[in-house]
Design a protein around this motif. Structure first.
Motif, short mmCIF file in Angstrom:
data_model
loop_
_atom_site.label_atom_id
_atom_site.label_comp_id
_atom_site.label_asym_id
_atom_site.label_seq_id
_atom_site.Cartn_x
_atom_site.Cartn_y
_atom_site.Cartn_z
N ASN A 174 3.51 84.98 -0.95
CA ASN A 174 2.08 84.89 -0.64
C ASN A 174 1.26 84.60 -1.91
O ASN A 174 0.34 83.77 -1.89
N HIS B 14 1.46 80.98 -2.83
CA HIS B 14 0.55 80.10 -2.07
C HIS B 14 -0.87 80.22 -2.61
O HIS B 14 -1.56 79.21 -2.78
N ALA C 55 -0.66 78.89 6.43
CA ALA C 55 -0.22 80.08 5.68
C ALA C 55 -1.02 81.30 6.12
O ALA C 55 -0.44 82.38 6.36
N SER D 108 4.80 84.00 3.35
CA SER D 108 4.64 82.61 3.77
C SER D 108 3.92 81.82 2.70
O SER D 108 2.99 82.33 2.06
N ARG D 109 4.32 80.60 2.50
CA ARG D 109 3.70 79.75 1.48
C ARG D 109 3.96 78.28 1.77
O ARG D 109 4.86 77.96 2.56
N THR E 58 4.92 74.59 5.52
CA THR E 58 5.03 75.93 4.94
C THR E 58 6.42 76.47 5.23
O THR E 58 7.10 76.01 6.15
N SER F 287 8.22 80.31 5.87
CA SER F 287 7.92 81.73 6.07
C SER F 287 9.22 82.49 6.24
O SER F 287 10.18 81.98 6.83
#
Ligand code: GLA
Length: 405
Positions: free
Chosen positions: A313, A316, A334, A346-347, A357, A359
């Motif tokens: 996270n 991102h 995201a 997630s990113r 993305t 995840s």
């Protein structure tokens, strides 16, 4: 035999009729990067994994000095004489295999000609390395057809050169390396300036990787990518005044960061304030993203999935705020994932500017996760995302023709 594969075989046979005994088949995966984004060309760590999605390549040798290219993802046939290989925009995807053929020729490794036919199940231009997959499939095929016993590392380096020098995209080594060297159920922790790597088994029991595609066409990916590279080069040049032995921007550690930031700020007398601020933010991303990527294998080995998720996270957020390569669609995906059931982290993955993305999601919540992300994303963007719940597969290889994928 599934319908899609039967279609590919029929297309191949129409493209290159002849005895099946002369045909060889190769596969190269796509890749997803778990963490360490925009660190490869800064000499840092990355953590990619090869996918079970990828590119199949049918090849039949020719002796007439002609290279012909066909595929199930673009109409028409592109034919180029071996003595007339050059980058031409109208050659479309064939520029990738042509670049690889050209780089082998510079090593004095020549195929007299061939029919190449590509079939893939990777989304094209979505940040899952469809181009590296085509390049590495081609390089693997050329090695096999010319009895050239090259390692996966050598193939990756040559394929990167094709992308840089022939296609003209100044990408780092991560994609081609992951595609050539991937290991089933593992990620690769690669140090990009030395190419030293470690296979990191994904001890993510009870979790799956879910890739989500924004389905937004990537914009300005090439020009913005090269712009970020030159911003990093400028930051490195300034920091070398203080640390002359600094090889790469990623060699600046978080402990060195306060000094580095002060140096970059002081250089504002040569730059203006905005330019200095941009360099500080770009460099800060690289320094802390590299630290996250370096630490990630330990977190995974210890089963510290929550901490790894938080790191994803943070990655991102840094790519959004400091490196500025996410954009509305990736941010929406995201953010939808962070709020969805079962999400560990997630990113965005890949270069950014659109694309996908990745995840990490609890296996028992995948359906709710997908439904929740799809609804939130669609409500915000007005378009539906696509999802790929993929396996981590092996790197590029020849496969027996009678095996269906
Ligand atoms: C693209 C490039 C890679 C890497 C990523 C960003 O995928 O091809 O070399 O720089 O972007 O991490």
């Amino acid at each position: 035999m599934n319908h899609e594969w039967q279609y590919a075989l029929n297309q191949w046979e129409a493209f290159s009729p002849g005895p099946i005994s002369d045909v060889r088949l190769f596969f190269a995966p796509g890749r997803v990067n778990l963490i360490g984004e925009h660190t490869d060309y800064n000499g840092g760590y990355v953590l990619p994994a090869a996918l079970s999605l990828g590119t199949w390549l049918f090849v039949r040798s020719r002796t007439d000095g002609l290279f012909r290219f066909g595929s199930t993802f673009a109409d028409g046939v592109i034919a180029v004489r071996a003595d007339d290989i050059a980058y031409r925009p109208e050659q479309d995807f064939a520029n990738y295999p042509l670049g690889v053929i050209d780089m082998f020729a510079r090593e004095d490794i020549h195929l007299p000609g061939a029919d190449f036919f590509f079939h893939g199940n990777l989304p094209i231009g979505a940040g899952l390395s469809s181009s590296a997959s085509v390049e590495v499939a081609t390089a693997t095929a050329i090695c096999a057809l010319t009895d050239t016993a090259w390692s996966g590392e050598q193939i990756a380096i040559l394929a990167q050169r094709a992308e840089n020098q022939f296609v003209g995209v100044n990408s780092g080594i991560m994609d081609q390396f992951a595609v050539a060297m991937g290991k089933r159920d593992s990620a690769l922790s690669l140090h990009c300036s030395t190419l030293a790597y470690e296979v990191v088994p994904m001890h993510a029991d009870g979790c799956r990787l879910v890739i989500a595609n924004t389905n937004v066409q990537r914009t300005l990916a090439g020009s913005k990518y090269n712009e970020r590279r030159s911003e990093c080069d400028k930051a490195l040049a300034i920091l070398r005044d203080t640390w002359p032995d600094l090889d790469a921007l990623a060699d600046v550690t978080p402990e060195m960061w306060p000094d580095a930031q002060a140096r970059l700020r002081a250089a504002a007398d040569k730059l203006d304030d905005t330019a200095a601020d941009i360099l500080i933010r770009r460099a800060r991303h690289v320094v802390f993203e590299n630290a996250r990527a370096k630490e990630a294998p330990t977190l995974l080995a210890n089963g510290q999935l929550e901490a790894f998720g938080e790191s994803m996270n943070a990655s991102h957020q840094s790519l959004r705020d400091d490196y500025e390569v996410t954009g509305d669609a990736l941010d929406a995906l995201a953010e939808a994932a962070w709020a969805a059931p079962g999400c560990i982290g997630s990113r965005m993955t890949g270069a950014g500017f659109g694309g996908c993305t990745v995840s990490l999601v609890r296996e028992n919540a995948i359906d709710e996760f997908v439904a929740s992300v799809a609804a939130a994303y669609e409500a915000r963007l007005g378009i539906a995302p696509s999802f790929y719940i993929t396996e981590i597969g092996d790197g590029a290889r020849e496969i027996a023709l009678d095996l269906q994928p």
